[in-house]
Design a protein around this motif. Structure first.
Motif, PDB file in Angstrom:
ATOM      1  N   LEU A   1       0.824  -1.208   0.000  1.00 46.58           N
ATOM      2  CA  LEU A   1       0.000   0.000   0.000  1.00 46.58           C
ATOM      3  C   LEU A   1       0.856   1.256   0.000  1.00 46.58           C
ATOM      4  O   LEU A   1       1.976   1.269   0.496  1.00 46.58           O
ATOM      5  CB  LEU A   1      -0.914   0.016   1.236  1.00 46.58           C
ATOM      6  CG  LEU A   1      -1.913  -1.131   1.350  1.00 46.58           C
ATOM      7  CD1 LEU A   1      -2.472  -1.191   2.763  1.00 46.58           C
ATOM      8  CD2 LEU A   1      -3.034  -0.964   0.351  1.00 46.58           C
TER       9      LEU A   1
ATOM     10  N   ALA B   1       0.102   5.911  -0.746  1.00 42.97           N
ATOM     11  CA  ALA B   1      -0.937   6.942  -0.683  1.00 42.97           C
ATOM     12  C   ALA B   1      -0.524   8.164  -1.479  1.00 42.97           C
ATOM     13  O   ALA B   1       0.661   8.400  -1.721  1.00 42.97           O
ATOM     14  CB  ALA B   1      -1.204   7.335   0.769  1.00 42.97           C
TER      15      ALA B   1
ATOM     16  N   ILE C   1      -2.528   4.334   6.668  1.00 48.21           N
ATOM     17  CA  ILE C   1      -2.581   3.821   5.299  1.00 48.21           C
ATOM     18  C   ILE C   1      -2.842   2.318   5.319  1.00 48.21           C
ATOM     19  O   ILE C   1      -3.689   1.807   4.579  1.00 48.21           O
ATOM     20  CB  ILE C   1      -1.275   4.143   4.552  1.00 48.21           C
ATOM     21  CG1 ILE C   1      -1.132   5.656   4.366  1.00 48.21           C
ATOM     22  CG2 ILE C   1      -1.248   3.443   3.186  1.00 48.21           C
ATOM     23  CD1 ILE C   1       0.234   6.082   3.874  1.00 48.21           C
TER      24      ILE C   1
ATOM     25  N   LEU D   1      -6.314   1.632   6.019  1.00 47.13           N
ATOM     26  CA  LEU D   1      -7.172   2.341   5.063  1.00 47.13           C
ATOM     27  C   LEU D   1      -8.051   3.391   5.736  1.00 47.13           C
ATOM     28  O   LEU D   1      -9.062   3.822   5.170  1.00 47.13           O
ATOM     29  CB  LEU D   1      -8.034   1.355   4.260  1.00 47.13           C
ATOM     30  CG  LEU D   1      -7.267   0.361   3.382  1.00 47.13           C
ATOM     31  CD1 LEU D   1      -8.230  -0.562   2.654  1.00 47.13           C
ATOM     32  CD2 LEU D   1      -6.373   1.089   2.384  1.00 47.13           C
TER      33      LEU D   1
ATOM     34  N   ASP E   1      -8.163   7.873   3.601  1.00 47.44           N
ATOM     35  CA  ASP E   1      -8.908   7.528   2.389  1.00 47.44           C
ATOM     36  C   ASP E   1      -8.080   7.565   1.098  1.00 47.44           C
ATOM     37  O   ASP E   1      -8.245   6.685   0.248  1.00 47.44           O
ATOM     38  CB  ASP E   1     -10.129   8.442   2.242  1.00 47.44           C
ATOM     39  CG  ASP E   1     -11.271   8.014   3.150  1.00 47.44           C
ATOM     40  OD1 ASP E   1     -11.270   6.846   3.589  1.00 47.44           O
ATOM     41  OD2 ASP E   1     -12.157   8.841   3.428  1.00 47.44           O
TER      42      ASP E   1
ATOM     43  N   ALA F   1      -5.554   6.365   0.045  1.00 51.91           N
ATOM     44  CA  ALA F   1      -4.556   5.298  -0.004  1.00 51.91           C
ATOM     45  C   ALA F   1      -4.741   4.516  -1.299  1.00 51.91           C
ATOM     46  O   ALA F   1      -5.827   4.498  -1.880  1.00 51.91           O
ATOM     47  CB  ALA F   1      -4.692   4.382   1.206  1.00 51.91           C
ATOM     48  N   ARG F   2      -3.678   3.844  -1.728  1.00 52.49           N
ATOM     49  CA  ARG F   2      -3.741   3.088  -2.970  1.00 52.49           C
ATOM     50  C   ARG F   2      -2.923   1.816  -2.822  1.00 52.49           C
ATOM     51  O   ARG F   2      -2.085   1.679  -1.924  1.00 52.49           O
ATOM     52  CB  ARG F   2      -3.226   3.922  -4.144  1.00 52.49           C
ATOM     53  CG  ARG F   2      -1.939   4.732  -4.053  1.00 52.49           C
ATOM     54  CD  ARG F   2      -0.705   4.144  -3.782  1.00 52.49           C
ATOM     55  NE  ARG F   2       0.509   4.866  -3.661  1.00 52.49           N
ATOM     56  CZ  ARG F   2       1.071   5.697  -4.494  1.00 52.49           C
ATOM     57  NH1 ARG F   2       0.447   6.107  -5.554  1.00 52.49           N
ATOM     58  NH2 ARG F   2       2.270   6.163  -4.268  1.00 52.49           N
ATOM     59  N   THR F   3      -3.162   0.861  -3.726  1.00 55.89           N
ATOM     60  CA  THR F   3      -2.437  -0.399  -3.741  1.00 55.89           C
ATOM     61  C   THR F   3      -1.472  -0.413  -4.915  1.00 55.89           C
ATOM     62  O   THR F   3      -1.823  -0.001  -6.021  1.00 55.89           O
ATOM     63  CB  THR F   3      -3.410  -1.588  -3.870  1.00 55.89           C
ATOM     64  OG1 THR F   3      -4.325  -1.564  -2.776  1.00 55.89           O
ATOM     65  CG2 THR F   3      -2.677  -2.912  -3.871  1.00 55.89           C
TER      66      THR F   3
END
Length: 353
Positions: free
Chosen positions: A117, A119, A274, A277, A280, A282-284
């Motif tokens: 993860l 962000a 992160i 989650l 908000d 956040a990304r993979t």
């Protein structure tokens, strides 16, 4: 644009691989991996490549290119064969439309891995942070048009206090990555659209495309400056006091403490927020591998090392707690999720969606 990138990448592959490309009857058609990535996952990709080359002594360093998430996936899906990439490391999951492009070009055996993860964050120089920002504030400050009495009007806000009285009377100045980068796409999706979706004039728009354009179209004036994703940090450090910037979490960490993250909607980005989650935006990180390029049972294929690269990415010393990818801004997946990704890498299980 995609054709130009493919031509450039193909040229680099041919120059690096040399005679190996002509040996159609040999075990492999190319002597090294080709990896494309988003700009915001470039440092992560390079860290894995360094460990991969160190672990497998004598393996040539992979050819790399970082054209951005969208272009990286387009290059990956451009076909099968030694002139096309083997792996893509990106910050967005492969959309259905690009999957269809892959299938149309014969790329059907795809392995999808979740690496960890990260962000997208809004940052300021130390001592210049703004408190109390929400995604709604960010959208209203940067959008080309702001809602006013259930209509849209050109955005002329000059100060943050004009967006919300709780914000300081300081000038709105924000540096953003140019369109086409993974960080900009995530900012559009996770901050701007998040900030606008509950505005009543937005909810009244029936057409999804028009609604999105109202959310992500930025004002065209000195309040917003778009630069190459890799130049955002340098631009911020050279900007007037009070300027903010949009960067990836790993870019913030790489600043060595010169940049501080701003809380959004009351949550400060950190490994804990992160990973859970709670933050908000956040990304993979995803890795896509072309299993068709691996050697078959007869020992023939495009290149060696695809499975080994995936095993390196999913190893605990790479993506686990305290792994070397933490320096590139990676936040580990939960233990069960990390184990699941290792099983996928070991078996080269195909993506099924």
């Amino acid at each position: 644009m995609r054709r130009n990138l493919l031509a450039i990448l193909a040229g680099a592959i041919a120059l690096s691989a040399g005679p190996a490309l002509a040996q159609q009857g040999s075990i492999t058609l190319r002597d090294r991996l080709v990896v494309v990535s988003s700009s915001s996952s470039a440092s992560l990709t390079q860290a894995v490549i360094g460990a991969f080359v160190e672990r497998y002594e004598g393996v040539p360093a992979p050819i790399t290119s970082a054209p951005g998430s969208t272009h990286a996936l387009e290059l990956f899906c451009s076909g099968v064969g030694p002139q096309t990439p083997d792996l893509a490391v990106v910050t967005r999951r492969m959309p259905r439309a690009i999957q269809e492009t892959c299938a149309a070009n014969g790329v059907r055996d795809i392995v999808e891995l979740q690496v960890g993860l990260g962000a997208v964050v809004l940052v300021a120089r130390r001592g210049e942070a703004i408190q109390g920002l929400t995604t709604r504030h960010v959208w209203e400050a940067l959008a080309a048009e702001r809602p006013h009495e259930e209509e849209f009007v050109p955005n002329t806000a000059r100060l943050w206090s004009e967006v919300a009285p709780t914000l300081p009377r300081s000038e709105i100045r924000v540096i953003v990555p140019e369109e086409g980068s993974g960080t900009r796409a995530l900012f559009d999706d996770l901050v701007l659209e998040s900030g606008c979706r509950h505005a009543k004039p937005i909810r009244l728009i029936f057409e999804a495309h028009y609604r999105r354009s109202k959310c992500v179209t930025l004002r065209n004036d000195p309040r917003v400056t778009a630069v190459d994703s890799g130049d955002v940090v340098a631009a911020l450090l050279a900007a007037p006091p009070g300027t903010l910037a949009v960067v990836s979490y790993d870019q913030m960490l790489a600043s060595g403490g010169n940049l501080v993250p701003l809380p959004l909607d009351g949550v400060t980005p950190s490994p804990a927020t992160i990973g859970s989650l709670d933050y908000d935006p956040a990304r993979t990180f995803y890795l896509y591998a072309k299993r068709q390029h691996s050697r078959n049972q007869q020992g023939v294929g495009v290149v060696r090392g695809i499975r080994e690269f995936m095993l390196e990415v999913t190893s605990e010393h790479a993506g686990g707690p305290g792994g070397y990818l933490s320096a590139a801004g990676l936040v580990p997946l939960a233990p069960a999720d990390r184990a699941a990704q290792r099983r996928i890498a070991e078996r080269q299980s195909l993506m099924s969606r």
